[in-house]
Design a protein around this motif. Structure first.
Motif, PDB file in Angstrom:
ATOM      1  N   THR A 147      38.006  61.196  38.846  1.00  0.00           N
ATOM      2  CA  THR A 147      38.493  59.970  39.497  1.00  0.00           C
ATOM      3  C   THR A 147      37.811  58.721  38.936  1.00  0.00           C
ATOM      4  OG1 THR A 147      36.940  60.262  41.331  1.00  0.00           O
ATOM      5  CG2 THR A 147      39.169  61.147  41.617  1.00  0.00           C
ATOM      6  N   LYS A 148      36.611  58.860  38.358  1.00  0.00           N
ATOM      7  CA  LYS A 148      35.988  57.686  37.711  1.00  0.00           C
ATOM      8  C   LYS A 148      36.831  57.296  36.475  1.00  0.00           C
ATOM      9  CE  LYS A 148      32.541  55.756  38.691  1.00  0.00           C
ATOM     10  NZ  LYS A 148      32.339  54.609  39.635  1.00  0.00           N
ATOM     11  N   ILE A 149      37.411  58.293  35.800  1.00  0.00           N
ATOM     12  CA  ILE A 149      38.269  57.993  34.644  1.00  0.00           C
ATOM     13  C   ILE A 149      39.489  57.188  35.110  1.00  0.00           C
ATOM     14  CG2 ILE A 149      39.773  59.012  32.866  1.00  0.00           C
ATOM     15  CD1 ILE A 149      37.828  61.412  32.762  1.00  0.00           C
ATOM     16  N   LYS A 150      40.142  57.716  36.161  1.00  0.00           N
ATOM     17  CA  LYS A 150      41.356  57.036  36.650  1.00  0.00           C
ATOM     18  C   LYS A 150      41.021  55.628  37.131  1.00  0.00           C
ATOM     19  CE  LYS A 150      43.749  61.236  38.089  1.00  0.00           C
ATOM     20  NZ  LYS A 150      44.000  62.128  39.236  1.00  0.00           N
ATOM     21  N   GLN A 151      39.874  55.509  37.784  1.00  0.00           N
ATOM     22  CA  GLN A 151      39.455  54.209  38.317  1.00  0.00           C
ATOM     23  C   GLN A 151      39.242  53.197  37.184  1.00  0.00           C
ATOM     24  OE1 GLN A 151      35.265  53.862  39.416  1.00  0.00           O
ATOM     25  NE2 GLN A 151      35.866  52.932  41.344  1.00  0.00           N
ATOM     26  N   GLU A 152      38.529  53.646  36.145  1.00  0.00           N
ATOM     27  CA  GLU A 152      38.245  52.725  35.027  1.00  0.00           C
ATOM     28  C   GLU A 152      39.543  52.288  34.348  1.00  0.00           C
ATOM     29  OE1 GLU A 152      34.861  53.180  31.984  1.00  0.00           O
ATOM     30  OE2 GLU A 152      36.669  53.231  30.730  1.00  0.00           O
ATOM     31  N   LYS A 153      40.460  53.244  34.148  1.00  0.00           N
ATOM     32  CA  LYS A 153      41.738  52.884  33.502  1.00  0.00           C
ATOM     33  C   LYS A 153      42.464  51.823  34.332  1.00  0.00           C
ATOM     34  CE  LYS A 153      42.786  57.231  31.142  1.00  0.00           C
ATOM     35  NZ  LYS A 153      43.605  58.449  31.190  1.00  0.00           N
ATOM     36  N   LEU A 154      42.511  52.029  35.652  1.00  0.00           N
ATOM     37  CA  LEU A 154      43.224  51.077  36.531  1.00  0.00           C
ATOM     38  C   LEU A 154      42.653  49.671  36.381  1.00  0.00           C
ATOM     39  CD1 LEU A 154      43.507  53.032  39.917  1.00  0.00           C
ATOM     40  CD2 LEU A 154      45.407  52.247  38.488  1.00  0.00           C
ATOM     41  N   VAL A 155      41.324  49.586  36.419  1.00  0.00           N
ATOM     42  CA  VAL A 155      40.675  48.268  36.382  1.00  0.00           C
ATOM     43  C   VAL A 155      40.879  47.601  35.017  1.00  0.00           C
ATOM     44  CG1 VAL A 155      38.439  47.087  36.453  1.00  0.00           C
ATOM     45  CG2 VAL A 155      39.025  48.748  38.218  1.00  0.00           C
ATOM     46  N   LEU A 156      40.712  48.361  33.949  1.00  0.00           N
ATOM     47  CA  LEU A 156      40.840  47.744  32.622  1.00  0.00           C
ATOM     48  C   LEU A 156      42.293  47.326  32.339  1.00  0.00           C
ATOM     49  CD1 LEU A 156      38.290  49.846  30.541  1.00  0.00           C
ATOM     50  CD2 LEU A 156      37.953  47.688  31.742  1.00  0.00           C
ATOM     51  N   GLN A 157      43.236  48.157  32.812  1.00  0.00           N
ATOM     52  CA  GLN A 157      44.651  47.805  32.586  1.00  0.00           C
ATOM     53  C   GLN A 157      45.072  46.581  33.399  1.00  0.00           C
ATOM     54  OE1 GLN A 157      46.552  51.547  33.417  1.00  0.00           O
ATOM     55  NE2 GLN A 157      45.962  52.406  31.432  1.00  0.00           N
ATOM     56  N   ALA A 158      44.334  46.277  34.452  1.00  0.00           N
ATOM     57  CA  ALA A 158      44.709  45.135  35.313  1.00  0.00           C
ATOM     58  C   ALA A 158      44.300  43.802  34.704  1.00  0.00           C
ATOM     59  CB  ALA A 158      44.062  45.298  36.689  1.00  0.00           C
ATOM     60  N   CYS A 159      43.576  43.832  33.582  1.00  0.00           N
ATOM     61  CA  CYS A 159      43.059  42.581  33.007  1.00  0.00           C
ATOM     62  C   CYS A 159      44.222  41.698  32.518  1.00  0.00           C
ATOM     63  CB  CYS A 159      42.117  42.906  31.846  1.00  0.00           C
ATOM     64  SG  CYS A 159      41.239  41.445  31.299  1.00  0.00           S
ATOM     65  N   ASP A 160      44.229  40.462  32.982  1.00  0.00           N
ATOM     66  CA  ASP A 160      45.307  39.529  32.633  1.00  0.00           C
ATOM     67  C   ASP A 160      44.689  38.233  32.114  1.00  0.00           C
ATOM     68  OD1 ASP A 160      47.383  37.743  32.546  1.00  0.00           O
ATOM     69  OD2 ASP A 160      47.865  37.847  34.680  1.00  0.00           O
ATOM     70  N   LYS A 161      44.724  38.074  30.784  1.00  0.00           N
ATOM     71  CA  LYS A 161      44.077  36.902  30.157  1.00  0.00           C
ATOM     72  C   LYS A 161      44.868  35.616  30.358  1.00  0.00           C
ATOM     73  CE  LYS A 161      42.326  39.537  26.253  1.00  0.00           C
ATOM     74  NZ  LYS A 161      42.210  39.601  24.817  1.00  0.00           N
TER      75      LYS A 161
END
Ligand SMILES: NC(=O)C1=CN([C@@H]2O[C@H](COP(=O)(O)OP(=O)(O)OC[C@H]3O[C@@H](n4cnc5c(N)ncnc54)[C@H](O)[C@@H]3O)[C@@H](O)[C@H]2O)C=CC1
Ligand SMILES: CC(C)=CCC[C@@H](C)[C@H]1CC[C@H]2C3=C(CC[C@]12C)[C@@]1(C)CCC(=O)C[C@@H]1CC3
Length: 346
Positions: A147-161
């Motif tokens: 679940t740490k993997i899934k969590q990290e993916k979610l957060v990094l994919q949410a990045c909006d420059k």
């Protein structure tokens, strides 16, 4: 007409701020002049400059007041790895993190710094000076890591420059220091039960243990360097002590510092790993009848018998990171902070 208050840049929120890392982070942020909102399922202390919001991060309505008018959010909450509760990890680390991202976006939070873990790439094989481009573990060794993997993916994919939420993930490894509820207490408990006599494998495997204040330093640098044009956006960064040490030397230093004997006798790695797998299966099968938690889980045995150390060159290059406290100093400050865990303490 409603006017949005421009959040003060010295305000931030720490989700999981009652925990080991969270509280150290809060203390450093206060020292640096931030006012801090702590959101946690429990309140473990009081400090001037900190407003506590108690609630479950899976509940967006409970989160809202803590994140309102805050430009910067640190998310370092997680159930303890030792709970090994798959449903709880999935609910808090995955669904809950989705909720945190939604709340941040809706409330106009500018930056989200996630505490991930270097273990997202670890699957039991040696990792020597691992960089951030190692792929995520295809077969994570436990539910926590999954679940740490899934969590990290979610957060990094949410990045909006493009004017949205900016995100970055910090991947610490083997955090230790005063008030750690996990590493030193489990080690001492194992020693008191007479089970810390053996070295798993040949004892030469190098690993990272990271003093908590260095991990905090990495988080604050990441927050302060996270801007739309910076390389940090949507990226993970290892934060370590940059001093890999033999796993069994670290354990021995802590044990001897607290008055216990260092482990001496060697056991073959594959034998202990096989036994740990058997015990884990047995615990799983017997779970409806008896609840027992083996000390030597397959993940712990693997961590004790393989190399797992990581490069923090990317953090040095992109955010000017450098460890502030050496391993020797960190170990001695940690040992001094646990008088109640000393050998012979009542
Ligand atoms: N301790 C270590 O060696 C490492 C820890 N990490 C990560 O660092 C972060 C902090 O870990 P620690 O401080 O060691 O753990 P901790 O257990 O001391 O702190 C976690 C905090 O999260 C809170 N929490 C748990 N579920 C919650 C929920 N549903 N809603 C609100 N709050 C909740 C807990 O009450 C606790 O205060 C975690 O994300 C962990 O995955 C990463 C690498 C290594
Ligand atoms: C073999 C044995 C029983 C050693 C006692 C110490 C262990 C409890 C720690 C040694 C390495 C630690 C570690 C973690 C938890 C505590 C240890 C297994 C993590 C799994 C905590 C969460 C993470 O994200 C990664 C950590 C890696 C190191």
């Amino acid at each position: 007409m409603t006017t949005r208050v421009r959040p003060s840049s010295k305000r931030c929120a720490v989700i999981g701020g009652s925990g080991f890392l969270g509280r150290h982070l809060v203390e450093k942020l206060l020292e640096r002049g931030y006012s801090v909102a702590v959101f946690d399922i429990r309140q473990s202390y009081e400090l001037p400059g900190v407003t506590f919001y108690q609630g479950d991060l899976c509940d967006k309505e409970a989160l809202r007041p803590a994140l309102k008018d805050v430009p910067l959010v640190f998310h370092c909450a997680s159930p303890a790895p030792a709970s090994d509760d798959r449903a709880l990890f999935q609910r808090v680390n995955v669904q809950g993190t989705r909720t945190v991202i939604q709340a941040c976006t809706e409330l106009g939070v500018q930056k989200l710094v996630l505490t991930s873990s270097a273990s997202v790439v670890y699957e039991g094989a040696d990792i020597k000076n691992g960089t951030e481009d190692i792929p995520y573990a295809a077969k994570p060794m436990d539910y926590y890591t999954e679940t740490k993997i899934k969590q990290e993916k979610l957060v990094l994919q949410a990045c909006d420059k493009e004017g949205g939420l900016l995100t970055v993930a910090i991947r610490p490894h083997g955090i230790f220091g005063p008030r750690d509820p996990q590493l030193v207490p489990i080690l001492v408990d194992t020693a008191r039960r007479g089970k810390m006599k053996f070295i798993i494998g040949d004892g030469t495997n190098l690993v990272d243990f990271t003093f908590v204040e260095n991990v905090v330093h990495g988080h604050i640098l990441a927050a302060e360097h996270l801007r739309p044009e910076s390389p940090l956006c949507g990226k993970p960064y290892h934060i370590t002590n940059d001093e890999p040490i033999r796993f069994w030397d670290f354990m021995s230093k802590v044990l001897v510092g607290l008055g216990y004997a260092a482990p001496r006798y060697h056991l073959p790695y594959m034998l202990v790993y096989g036994l740990a797998m058997l015990l884990w299966l047995l615990a799983l099968l017997l779970r409806p009848l008896v609840a027992f938690k083996p000390t030597f889980t397959p993940m712990r045995v693997a961590l004790a018998g393989t190399h797992h150390y990581y490069s923090c060159e990317a953090a040095k290059r992109d955010m000017g990171y450098k460890p502030l406290v050496s391993l020797t100093e960190g170990i001695s400050r940690t040992v001094e902070s646990y008088p109640h865990l000393r050998h012979g303490a009542p």
